[in-house]
Design an enzyme around this catalytic site. Sequence first.
Site, PDB file in Angstrom:
ATOM      1  NE  ARG A  61      -4.444  -1.700  -0.295  1.00  0.00           N
ATOM      2  CZ  ARG A  61      -4.114  -3.032  -0.567  1.00  0.00           C
ATOM      3  NH1 ARG A  61      -3.866  -2.790  -1.413  1.00  0.00           N
ATOM      4  NH2 ARG A  61      -5.357  -3.110  -0.603  1.00  0.00           N
ATOM      5  CD  GLU A 120      -3.035   3.679  -5.052  1.00  0.00           C
ATOM      6  OE1 GLU A 120      -4.385   3.420  -5.223  1.00  0.00           O
ATOM      7  OE2 GLU A 120      -1.825   2.805  -4.429  1.00  0.00           O
ATOM      8  CG  HIS A 175      -3.696  -0.558  -7.027  1.00  0.00           C
ATOM      9  ND1 HIS A 175      -3.406  -0.315  -5.467  1.00  0.00           N
ATOM     10  CD2 HIS A 175      -3.744  -1.462  -6.544  1.00  0.00           C
ATOM     11  CE1 HIS A 175      -4.305  -0.565  -4.494  1.00  0.00           C
ATOM     12  NE2 HIS A 175      -3.600  -1.652  -4.940  1.00  0.00           N
TER      13      HIS A 175
END
Length: 324
Positions: free
Chosen positions: A237, A266, A284
Amino acid sequence: MKKTVLAFSRITPEMIERLQQDFEVIVPNPRQGDINAQFNEALPHAHGLIGVGRKLGRAQLDGAGKLEVVSSVSVGYDNYDVDYFNERGIMLTNTPDVLTESTADLAFALLMSSARRVAELDAWTKAGQWKASVGAPLFGCDVHGKTLGIVGLGNIGAAIARRGRLGFNMPIIYSGNSRKTALEQELGAQLRSLDQLLAEADFVCLVVPLSEKTRHLISHRELGLMKSSAILVNISRGPVVDEPALIEALQTQRIRGAGLDVYEREPLAESPLFQLSNAVTLPHIGSATHETREAMANRALDNLRSALLGQRPQDLVNPQVWKG
Ligand code: DGY
């Protein structure tokens, strides 16, 4: 009367059909206006939520009086306030196992791409820069035989370690809360403190879940411990890394490079990372293959069905709320 499910992302039309056999299903539709407004409107009626990518805690779920389960289509559950779920007796489920190998593949893709400058040289070639044989300024570094440091040797970390050890003959070192004797035997992996690992590894791969303990686990001090020839890979993360500190380390070439799939914010926009040829930046996509996303959605769907039909779900994150 059928219970109501609010399916807010990552669920295919076929899966909606499967859900409709047992439940009333509400699916927010961008063509029918604001998605968030539709989500909030449906919330008081929902017995179950399925999807990913929403922060859910007291502020968001206060009006969700009927809610029994949130089935996340992800392995990570840092978006959810588990203490609040426990207080309310709401079950939380996730999708472990099914994404382990794909996510390990992506970690290795980032590692290889950073070491051999794949993304950078692809852009360079397509920009018509290849006029003569490539010289030392564009050389990369070897992967095989180098030391791979895994921070967090869980299932995904172990899958990355296997790729490194068995495919690339890399010595494996790891740090974490517990000793992994089986993996030590299988792969010759050796336990290190985080500081030792950072100082020793040629590739540092972050695979820890995000928690208050791991937030900014890697900051100025830790980057300062790494070899100047080392590469950092983050598939866990974003907030596990202090991003401005990493950007500085890349700008000053304190470390050789970074392969990143996750960020503090993000989607990533307007970042100094975009100017850095020694950073590989992916959006991601650790689990983003057709096969894996389908397997994750199916697993989430099974968890949701079990929970709402009175059976204990396979992947219950907070078993203390199970009343079965
Ligand atoms: C996960 O499953 O946690 C991945 O990061 C995808 O969201």
